[in-house]
Every structure is written in C-alpha cells, then in structure tokens.
Design an enzyme around this catalytic site. Structure first.
Site, short mmCIF file in Angstrom:
data_model
loop_
_atom_site.label_atom_id
_atom_site.label_comp_id
_atom_site.label_asym_id
_atom_site.label_seq_id
_atom_site.Cartn_x
_atom_site.Cartn_y
_atom_site.Cartn_z
N CYS A 1 54.91 33.62 32.44
CA CYS A 1 55.21 34.99 32.86
C CYS A 1 56.19 35.06 34.04
O CYS A 1 57.05 35.94 34.06
CB CYS A 1 53.93 35.76 33.17
SG CYS A 1 52.86 34.97 34.39
N SER B 1 43.65 37.55 43.66
CA SER B 1 44.40 38.23 44.72
C SER B 1 43.84 39.59 45.08
O SER B 1 43.81 39.96 46.25
CB SER B 1 45.86 38.35 44.31
OG SER B 1 45.98 39.10 43.11
N LYS C 1 37.96 33.74 35.20
CA LYS C 1 38.87 34.49 36.08
C LYS C 1 38.93 35.95 35.63
O LYS C 1 39.13 36.20 34.44
CB LYS C 1 40.27 33.87 36.01
CG LYS C 1 41.31 34.55 36.89
CD LYS C 1 42.69 33.92 36.69
CE LYS C 1 43.73 34.63 37.55
NZ LYS C 1 45.09 34.12 37.33
N LYS D 1 39.69 34.28 30.71
CA LYS D 1 40.58 35.04 31.59
C LYS D 1 40.68 36.47 31.09
O LYS D 1 41.16 36.73 29.99
CB LYS D 1 41.97 34.40 31.63
CG LYS D 1 42.95 35.12 32.57
CD LYS D 1 44.29 34.42 32.59
CE LYS D 1 45.27 35.13 33.50
NZ LYS D 1 46.58 34.47 33.53
N ARG E 1 49.06 42.88 29.01
CA ARG E 1 48.65 41.58 28.46
C ARG E 1 47.31 41.66 27.73
O ARG E 1 46.64 40.65 27.54
CB ARG E 1 48.59 40.55 29.59
CG ARG E 1 49.97 40.35 30.21
CD ARG E 1 49.99 39.28 31.28
NE ARG E 1 51.37 39.14 31.76
CZ ARG E 1 51.72 39.06 33.04
NH1 ARG E 1 50.80 39.08 33.97
NH2 ARG E 1 52.99 38.96 33.38
N CYS F 1 52.05 28.53 32.72
CA CYS F 1 52.20 29.84 32.09
C CYS F 1 53.69 30.14 32.06
O CYS F 1 54.50 29.41 32.63
CB CYS F 1 51.41 30.91 32.83
SG CYS F 1 51.17 32.44 31.88
#
Length: 324
Positions: free
Chosen positions: A122, A274, A248, A195, A217, A120
C-alpha cells in the site's frame, strides 16, 4: 459476627505479596517497536498524529535502534516511505529503498536485534491499495508474486522475520516457498492472519502515506463484526507455514486474541495500533489520564488475553517505566 475464613484481600495487602501472586507479567522483552524510515539524510520529523514517533532517515533509524536495543527491547519492525511509487509498487523490492537500506545498516550495527520486515504494497503503490489492480479490484493471485519478491528482498537485506500484512489469500505459502527457494529457510513468518478493516489505522496511514486513493480495504481485510472467521484465517495461515500469528488491532479485539490463544499453541502477536496510541497520547496531553498507568495497564491486558509479543509505539516509554 461470623468469622471470615476466605479473604482474597490477604493476597493484596502489600506490594511484596501482590508481586508474588501476580498472574501476568510485563517485560521489555515482550515488545516490538515500529520504525518509519524515509529517504534522505539526517531526517527526524515528528508524525503529527503520533506524538513522539518520527519519520527517520536511515542514519537516524540506526541511532534509534541502538537506543531500543539498550532498553532491552528485542525487535523492531521496519516500515518505510519510498522514493517513488508506481502501479505495482516496485520500490517495495528495490534494494536501494529506505527499508532495505535501514535493515542492512541496523543489522550491521546490531546483529542481535531482531529485524521484522512489513510486507505489503500500500505505501509503495500509486493507488494506495495492497496489491496489483485489475480495474479497481486487487488481483489476489497476481499480487502473491510481488509479495514474494518483497519478502526475499528484505531477507537479503537482513530481515530475520517477514510479516505480511496485505491479507491476500495464499500469501504465506507464496512467501514461504520463495524464501526457501532463495535459501532463507531460517527466516520466519509472522502472519497478520487476523487483520480487521479497522478505523484505528488512521494515524498510521498518515505516517506511511498509505491511504487508498479510492474505495477502502474491506474486500480483503476482515469485517470487525466477525469472530468465527478469525479462526479460519489462523488455520489457513498455519497450514501454509506461518510461525507466529498476529491479531490486529489489539485493544478492541482482545476477545479474538483469547479465542486464538485457546485454540493454538503457536506464538501470538498483537499490534497495538496507531489509533489506540494516538488516543492515549491525546488524553494524556490534556491531563485527563495518567499516561504511565494507562499504558502499562493496557499492555498488560494484551498479555493477559494471550499475546506473547506486543508491537507497540509505547514500547520505548514502557520499557523505561518498567525499569523504575
């Protein structure tokens, strides 16, 4: 009183019987542990919003990888904070960046440990979005070339598997083509196919310093309200060459995991993200829950829903508990 002939409790009467008829089993082999690597040497700094997770320099990442391998966990996914950021995230494919150096060092020490590379932009871009910008819009097709460069650089560093998490349309095909052209035909792709634009990512964005500098996003990650769209994303990524499909987050999307499982024969991964981890740790720290029991129950629910692979920050603790 009528005699009871149907007694499901007979199959619950003892631990031995329960283990014989258990439908879903959990093992350390189901887990992938995420590692966050950073510049420097001898760095081990706890991430405040993710207790017992650390920013690690490459030397300490290798030490942790050895511990992970000894516990029977077969794979790690490597994320990183770069030494520099720019508009296009060029540090993401820099061979001297912490991620590439960690991959090379871990593969040298532990050749049998599976290394998964997060692809990715980011955490590498100065603006914090997952690709090249055109104004304030992420330019999908211009980003594909950059993602392909990252994937090849990680394969060169020793990655066994590439996991694109950007949600750009067509990125699986672009990465597959680039890997094959570079001779990495056996490097597989675990696609973050499904996602969602989730609130559960907050602590990770602290860990990876990847929060967007403006906006959000939602223009490229999926709407949490959508279910049917998930299969569209899955079908597209499989057609482009994905080997493994990921959903996810995991816990709030187990219905999606089951939907995907019922429709495909490919391996399915989930990411126990997380925010899910941090909530359990916070409740356990306050004595409100039995952490071991909750974690193992939660991870089992992911397998029961249809996941073959669970990426989780609980992996080390869970692997130890499963040995008890």
């Amino acid at each position: 009183m009528m005699k009871q002939t149907l007694r499901p409790r007979r199959m619950r009467i003892s631990e031995g019987v329960r283990s014989m008829v258990q439908e879903t089993t959990l093992s350390a082999k189901d887990f992938v542990y995420p590692i966050f690597v950073v510049p420097g040497e001898n760095v081990k700094t706890e991430i405040p919003s993710m207790p017992n997770c650390y920013h690690l320099s490459v030397d300490n990442a290798v030490k942790l990888a050895k511990e992970i391998y000894e516990l029977g966990i077969p794979a790690v996914e490597i994320f990183g904070l770069p030494e520099y950021k720019d508009e296009i995230g060029s540090s993401a494919w820099d061979a001297t960046s912490p991620v590439q150096r960690a991959m090379k060092a871990i593969k040298t020490e532990l050749p049998k440990l599976v290394i998964i590379g997060d692809v990715c932009m980011c955490q590498y871009t100065s603006h914090g979005h997952c690709g090249k910008l055109c104004g304030e819009y992420v330019d999908n097709d211009a980003t594909l070339e950059l993602l392909a460069k990252v994937a090849v650089s990680q394969a060169e560093a020793g990655a066994d598997m590439i996991a694109p998490s950007d949600m750009m349309d067509g990125r699986v095909a672009a990465i597959r083509e680039a890997l094959d052209a570079a001779g990495f035909i056996n490097v597989s792709i675990m696609s973050y196919a499904v996602k969602y634009a989730s609130g559960y990512y907050g602590p990770f964005r602290d860990a990876a310093d990847s929060a967007p500098q403006f906006g959000d996003r939602r223009s490229y990650q999926m709407d949490p309200a959508n279910s049917r769209e998930a299969m569209k994303e899955v079908e597209l990524d499989l057609a482009e060459g994905a080997d493994i499909i990921m959903v996810k987050p995991a816990l709030a999307y187990l219905d999606i995991v089951r939907q995907v499982r019922d429709n495909i024969d490919h391996p399915i991964a989930v990411y126990n993200v997380s925010g899910e981890y941090a909530m359990v740790k916070a409740a356990a720290a306050n004595g409100w829950i039995d952490e071991k029991r909750i974690v193992l129950e939660t991870l089992t629910s992911m397998k029961r829903a249809g996941a073959d692979i669970i990426i989780t920050y609980h992996a080390i603790d869970a692997a130890r508990w499963l040995k008890e």
